[in-house]
Design an enzyme around this catalytic site. Structure first.
Site, PDB file in Angstrom:
ATOM      1  CB  CYS A   1       4.253  -4.196  -7.392  1.00 37.36           C
ATOM      2  SG  CYS A   1       3.218  -3.736  -6.042  1.00 37.36           S
TER       3      CYS A   1
ATOM      4  CB  CYS B   1      -1.015  -0.069   1.274  1.00 38.10           C
ATOM      5  SG  CYS B   1      -2.379   0.889   1.010  1.00 38.10           S
TER       6      CYS B   1
ATOM      7  CB  CYS C   1      -3.551   2.237  -2.249  1.00 37.64           C
ATOM      8  SG  CYS C   1      -2.637   0.655  -2.185  1.00 37.64           S
TER       9      CYS C   1
END
Length: 139
Positions: A91, A13, A87
């Site tokens: 990545c 997050c 959110c």
């Protein structure tokens, strides 16, 4: 050093101060040492959200000493499952990993009453994850 036979999960997050901290704490609590657990954020906060700490304490899990951590490519690379918490965090992508996105409300700026349903939703998702990753017979 990671145990290659043990699944590893990374919760991500942005601030690593709420949803990802709750998910990591529930997974650690429910799976014990059967799953390696990590959490991180792309822009970690200075501390875990106090309302999140309080909500988790209500269910007997103390995360007061947890510290938000920065997301690294190494953390992603060494995890089998990478779960973003709704959110929009990006990545690093590594082939062979399982990537999931759990759409969850953000507890930032919320009181404990607003955090409780988010906590309970996370607990349910983590319970399902444990049943997928850890066989019933743990011998």
């Amino acid at each position: 050093m990671s145990d290659p036979r043990k699944p590893s999960v990374l919760f991500v997050c942005v601030h690593n101060a709420g949803r990802s901290q709750m998910a990591a704490a529930f997974l650690t609590h429910l799976a014990g040492d059967h799953i390696e657990v990590r959490s991180a954020g792309s822009a970690p906060a200075e501390h875990v959200n106090p309302a999140v700490v309080e909500a988790m304490a209500e269910v007997g899990i103390d995360i007061a000493a947890e510290i938000p951590k920065v997301l690294t490519a190494e953390a992603v690379q060494t995890s089998n499952v990478v779960i973003t918490m709704g959110c929009g965090d990006a990545c690093p992508y590594f082939p062979g990993k399982t990537y999931l996105d759990w759409k969850l409300d953000d507890p930032a700026g919320q009181g404990v009453a607003a955090v409780r349903p988010i906590r309970d939703e996370i607990r349910g998702r983590v319970q399902n994850l444990v049943s997928e990753l850890v066989p019933e017979d743990r011998s």
